[in-house]
Design a protein around this motif. Structure first.
Motif, PDB file in Angstrom:
ATOM      1  N   PRO A  30       0.761  -1.248   0.000  1.00  0.00           N
ATOM      2  CA  PRO A  30       0.000   0.000   0.000  1.00  0.00           C
ATOM      3  C   PRO A  30       0.798   1.307   0.000  1.00  0.00           C
ATOM      4  O   PRO A  30       0.295   2.321  -0.427  1.00  0.00           O
ATOM      5  N   ASP A  31       2.035   1.311   0.453  1.00  0.00           N
ATOM      6  CA  ASP A  31       2.796   2.562   0.491  1.00  0.00           C
ATOM      7  C   ASP A  31       3.583   2.821  -0.798  1.00  0.00           C
ATOM      8  O   ASP A  31       4.316   3.793  -0.884  1.00  0.00           O
ATOM      9  N   SER A  33       4.279   4.266  -4.239  1.00  0.00           N
ATOM     10  CA  SER A  33       3.770   5.392  -5.027  1.00  0.00           C
ATOM     11  C   SER A  33       3.617   4.995  -6.496  1.00  0.00           C
ATOM     12  O   SER A  33       4.191   3.995  -6.943  1.00  0.00           O
ATOM     13  N   TYR A  49       4.207  -2.315 -10.844  1.00  0.00           N
ATOM     14  CA  TYR A  49       2.833  -2.246 -11.349  1.00  0.00           C
ATOM     15  C   TYR A  49       2.501  -3.481 -12.188  1.00  0.00           C
ATOM     16  O   TYR A  49       1.454  -4.112 -11.995  1.00  0.00           O
ATOM     17  N   GLU A  90      -2.787   7.997  -9.373  1.00  0.00           N
ATOM     18  CA  GLU A  90      -2.787   7.452  -8.012  1.00  0.00           C
ATOM     19  C   GLU A  90      -4.076   6.693  -7.689  1.00  0.00           C
ATOM     20  O   GLU A  90      -4.037   5.626  -7.078  1.00  0.00           O
ATOM     21  N   ALA A  91      -5.215   7.238  -8.117  1.00  0.00           N
ATOM     22  CA  ALA A  91      -6.499   6.581  -7.831  1.00  0.00           C
ATOM     23  C   ALA A  91      -6.573   5.204  -8.488  1.00  0.00           C
ATOM     24  O   ALA A  91      -7.039   4.242  -7.872  1.00  0.00           O
ATOM     25  N   TRP A  93      -4.032   3.295  -9.288  1.00  0.00           N
ATOM     26  CA  TRP A  93      -3.079   2.427  -8.606  1.00  0.00           C
ATOM     27  C   TRP A  93      -3.635   1.932  -7.273  1.00  0.00           C
ATOM     28  O   TRP A  93      -3.540   0.757  -6.939  1.00  0.00           O
ATOM     29  N   GLU A  94      -4.252   2.836  -6.511  1.00  0.00           N
ATOM     30  CA  GLU A  94      -4.860   2.430  -5.248  1.00  0.00           C
ATOM     31  C   GLU A  94      -5.970   1.408  -5.489  1.00  0.00           C
ATOM     32  O   GLU A  94      -6.102   0.444  -4.720  1.00  0.00           O
ATOM     33  N   ASP A  96      -6.080  -0.711  -8.002  1.00  0.00           N
ATOM     34  CA  ASP A  96      -5.416  -1.963  -8.389  1.00  0.00           C
ATOM     35  C   ASP A  96      -4.950  -2.728  -7.157  1.00  0.00           C
ATOM     36  O   ASP A  96      -5.158  -3.941  -7.044  1.00  0.00           O
ATOM     37  N   ILE A  97      -4.315  -2.024  -6.231  1.00  0.00           N
ATOM     38  CA  ILE A  97      -3.837  -2.673  -5.007  1.00  0.00           C
ATOM     39  C   ILE A  97      -5.026  -3.211  -4.212  1.00  0.00           C
ATOM     40  O   ILE A  97      -4.997  -4.355  -3.737  1.00  0.00           O
ATOM     41  N   GLN A  98      -6.073  -2.414  -4.075  1.00  0.00           N
ATOM     42  CA  GLN A  98      -7.236  -2.849  -3.299  1.00  0.00           C
ATOM     43  C   GLN A  98      -7.908  -4.061  -3.934  1.00  0.00           C
ATOM     44  O   GLN A  98      -8.318  -4.985  -3.234  1.00  0.00           O
TER      45      GLN A  98
END
Length: 165
Positions: A30-31, A33, A49, A90-91, A93-94, A96-98
């Motif tokens: 999560p951290d 960038s 990514y 950023e949105a 990417w967040e 994708d991680i979630q």
């Protein structure tokens, strides 16, 4: 559910989340960038990514099997790797991680609730336990690459430390 099934399910859960063997997946990602996620190292064929997207692709494929669906097998394994080296913003990417971490949670729920030696209707010769183990080992393999890339870039450890609890 038998005691053996429960004990093996608990071991699978630990493997799926990264407990004991390495840092928990939920702490390692999560951290990161957008800039770090998009960076390509000269000695690696893909970015963080691309690794996360690849992990999510196959995790989703296996989860669909575990949930009784028949996902479309890609014509070529390269279809599981995105061409873009980084997310749009950023949105994205967040998200994708979630989405990836939500898939880990789905796998954990399955490991805790199903009869693990049940076969899969569209995956001959495989059991639910086998496919859950495959998710855990595939994610673990690629998480190691992500940790290595983070070390190359001086972005390790994450907040809270970089070793298993």
């Amino acid at each position: 559910m038998s005691e053996t099934n429960q004990l093996f399910g608990q071991a699978l859960v630990k493997s799926l989340v990264g407990e004991r063997g390495h840092i928990r997946i939920a702490r390692a990602l999560p951290d990161i960038s957008v800039e770090l996620a998009s960076r390509k190292h000269e000695h690696m064929p893909y970015s963080i990514y691309q690794l996360v997207k690849h992990m999510h692709y196959w995790q989703q494929f296996m989860l669909e099997h575990l949930e009784g669906r028949k996902p479309q097998l890609p014509a070529n394994v390269m279809e599981s790797w995105p061409e873009d080296t980084g997310p749009q913003d950023e949105a994205a990417w967040e998200a994708d991680i979630q989405a990836f971490l939500d898939g880990v949670d789905r796998a954990v729920t399955i490991a805790e609730t199903v009869q693990l030696d049940d076969s899969l209707p569209y995956f001959p010769g495989e059991t639910k336990a086998g496919l859950l183990r495959n998710i855990a080992s595939h994610n673990s393999y690629h998480l190691g690459e992500i940790v290595l890339l983070r070390r190359f870039y001086g972005a390790w450890p994450p907040p809270g430390g970089g070793f298993p609890a």
